[in-house]
Design an enzyme around this catalytic site. Structure first.
Site, PDB file in Angstrom:
ATOM      1  N   HIS A 259       0.810  -1.316   0.066  1.00  0.00           N
ATOM      2  CA  HIS A 259       0.122   0.206  -0.043  1.00  0.00           C
ATOM      3  C   HIS A 259       0.276   1.312  -0.355  1.00  0.00           C
ATOM      4  CE1 HIS A 259      -3.316   2.290   1.803  1.00  0.00           C
ATOM      5  NE2 HIS A 259      -4.332   1.851   0.664  1.00  0.00           N
ATOM      6  N   HIS A 490      -8.931  10.559  -0.193  1.00  0.00           N
ATOM      7  CA  HIS A 490      -7.912   9.431  -0.146  1.00  0.00           C
ATOM      8  C   HIS A 490      -6.312   9.720   1.086  1.00  0.00           C
ATOM      9  CE1 HIS A 490      -6.177   5.872  -2.153  1.00  0.00           C
ATOM     10  NE2 HIS A 490      -7.330   5.419  -1.361  1.00  0.00           N
TER      11      HIS A 490
END
Length: 605
Positions: A259, A490
């Protein structure tokens, strides 16, 4: 699908939840390759989550915000809605790997092995992607004056070097001081020799087009976590580009993801590190709120220097090398050598990473929330009456927290976030106020993207139903200070604030969502820390910026703050956060009135 429970109504998908520790971070979709084989190309032609794939199909023309005074309770703009029959909304896919340990990968060369993908698929896999069938990818170009403004901002106007991404559809003055990926890769920042891109979701064709024409054939290393069909698809996307090589991050613990979002940019003039929160796809750089830390241009060290030369007071250089070494990849060894040859002494942030594994002894403090705990104990000043200083966490995905707060959030995780100085104070369960910022239904519905924005906000119904206690901590997303209330976040940020929300003890921007997979969870009576995923962020502490009072002032007038900017930290959203709205509901057969938060977790089915 509308759900109702003890804490109210919320809209969720019906994906299968995994094990207790499973994160609800965006799961990779492996169906695109087979879809291409059958001639279906309506979805994104790059590996992505099922939620994003579903949202991609629903994407319509982006809403242009017509009036700054738009009420958050106003009815949504009328949009053409394509039929949803038979497809539905998918919040998050839980089609994860079932084995706890995968077979060790073969020793990699810089260019990974090729997969046999039929030639007729390549046109579909490598074609120019669109944000939707109706919205073509916007070309982003800067004028000479804008380029100069960006250069001035990067070189001297922002001591924290913390930026937001530009957002299409908001008032242009709110994009002053923001960056697009094309700005970051611009020749203005240096004459590129080679680069490395670390990320989760990658559209190779789009990424190549973000580089200036003269840099598109320069060596590019892509560090990813794809496996099987998704990996084959990624490789196929890159086949037209001889300059692209790959490094596959090892994910040996189930439900882990790669990630981390980072760029390493090697120039003739030096080296630059960029740590950010955006996937390498068009949607993430279009109408979302994202964060970027952009390093100074690091000059090359004179030859013959010591091994410790070029280190910063924050140990950023050695920490970055340790993080890259954790991949155990020959492809990254060259980048470690490049970093060793450059002077990173001007860095004023601390690196905070997560790497998959089970850690004991002193290794426990190298990664995850225990790394944050150590940094705060070693470098943050103790705060008077610190139990009244609230914690704020803001994120785009939520994992399993357990049956109550004592299982993780209000125990080991909170203990790490409230650490300061040499204090050994142990707080009772949830003594310190916790504010969790996560978008509401109205935030998504009235966003620039509309409901498809929920594709990047995964939180599955199975997880939500197991932790209704968590929802009382939720607060709305609001960012009037940066003009980004309608740009779904985000970005992921965590901070400690004074009770009046005017001072900040520390601020963290990171790729890590609110999950044990990202931050780690203690095992074996606290003797072992288990982390599933790769994550990376930077921590801002007042002491690293010459402030001896132990706090920054909150900068909420303009982003980034101009006046006395070394003192005022530019928080990118509104403070204090507003608690979720409540409705009054009469319990069946009862006289008591309950206050019911309106909850959401990303998408409607």
């Amino acid at each position: 699908m509308l759900q109702e429970g003890a804490h109210g109504k919320w809209t969720v998908s019906s994906s299968d939840e995994s094990a207790e520790e499973n994160s609800d971070s965006e799961k990779p979709c492996t169906s695109s390759l087979s879809d291409a084989a059958r001639g279906r190309t309506s979805g994104p032609q790059y590996p992505c989550s099922e939620a994003r794939k579903a949202a991609h199909k629903r994407k319509t023309s982006p809403l242009k915000l017509p009036d700054k005074s738009l009420s958050t309770e106003a009815p949504p703009p009328v949009k053409q809605r394509p039929s949803q029959e038979g497809s539905g909304w998918c919040l998050s896919s839980s089609d994860e790997e079932t084995e706890d340990h995968q077979k060790p990968a073969h020793k990699e060369t810089v260019k990974e092995e090729k997969y046999d993908v039929p030639k007729e698929h390549l046109l579909n896999l490598c074609k120019d992607d669109k944000l939707s069938e109706n919205v073509k990818e916007e070309e982003y170009n800067t004028t000479p004056s804008e380029a100069q403004d960006i250069w001035d901002l990067v070189t001297g106007g922002n001591p924290f070097r913390f930026f937001l991404t530009k957002v299409s559809g908001i008032e242009q003055n709110y994009n002053s001081g923001a960056l697009h990926i094309k700005d970051i890769l611009s020749p203005l920042f240096g004459t590129l020799i080679s680069s490395a891109q670390f990320n989760y979701c990658i559209d190779v064709g789009w990424l190549v087009r973000q580089y200036p024409q003269e840099f598109r054939r320069k060596p590019l290393l892509i560090v990813h976590g794809e496996k099987r069909e998704s990996k084959a698809e990624l490789m196929a996307q890159a086949r037209p580009y001889e300059n692209i090589s790959f490094c596959q991050a090892k994910l040996d613990i189930a439900f882990g993801t790669h990630h981390t979002k980072m760029m390493l940019l090697l120039y003739e003039e030096g080296l630059r590190v960029v740590i950010h929160t955006s996937n390498l796809i068009a949607e993430d750089w279009h109408q979302k709120t994202q964060g970027i830390w952009l390093s100074p241009l690091y000059p090359r060290l004179p030859k013959g220097g010591s091994g410790s030369a070029g280190e910063s007071a924050t140990n950023f250089k050695s920490d970055l090398i340790s993080y890259l070494t954790a991949y155990n990849s020959p492809a990254l060894k060259e980048w470690v050598e490049q970093i060793q040859e450059h002077d990173l002494s001007e860095t004023r942030v601390y690196l905070l990473g997560s790497t998959p594994g089970r850690y004991q002894g002193s290794d426990k403090e190298k990664w995850g929330h225990l790394r944050l705990r150590k940094l705060l104990k070693d470098h943050a000043l103790s705060i008077p009456a610190q139990e009244s200083w609230p914690l704020v966490g803001q994120f785009s995905s939520i994992g399993s927290m357990g049956a109550d707060g004592s299982k993780w959030l209000c125990s080991e995780f909170q203990e790490s976030l409230v650490a300061a100085g040499s204090s050994l104070t142990t707080f009772r369960k949830c003594d310190v106020p916790i504010h969790l910022v996560y978008p509401t239904v109205n935030n998504v519905r009235q966003s620039l993207e509309g409901y498809p924005a929920g594709g990047s906000l995964p939180y599955s119904i199975q997880t939500a139903q197991k932790q209704l206690w968590l929802h009382s901590y939720f607060h709305k997303w609001s960012a009037e200070v940066t003009g980004r209330t309608h740009a779904i976040p985000h970005i992921k940020t965590y901070m400690r604030l004074s009770p009046d929300f005017q001072k900040i003890a520390w601020f963290l921007v990171t790729s890590a969502n609110l999950s044990k997979a990202a931050w780690g969870a203690l095992e074996k009576n606290g003797s072992q820390l288990m982390i599933r995923s790769y994550e990376l962020g930077v921590l801002f502490l007042p002491s690293a910026f010459g402030l001896d009072k132990g706090y920054f002032h909150v900068g909420q007038k303009k982003f980034p703050e101009k006046k006395d900017s070394a003192t005022y930290f530019p928080v990118p959203y509104d403070l204090p956060p507003e608690h979720y709205e409540s409705k009054v509901r009469q319990p069946p057969g009862g006289k008591d009135v309950e206050r019911i938060p309106i909850l959401r977790d990303g998408l409607i089915k």
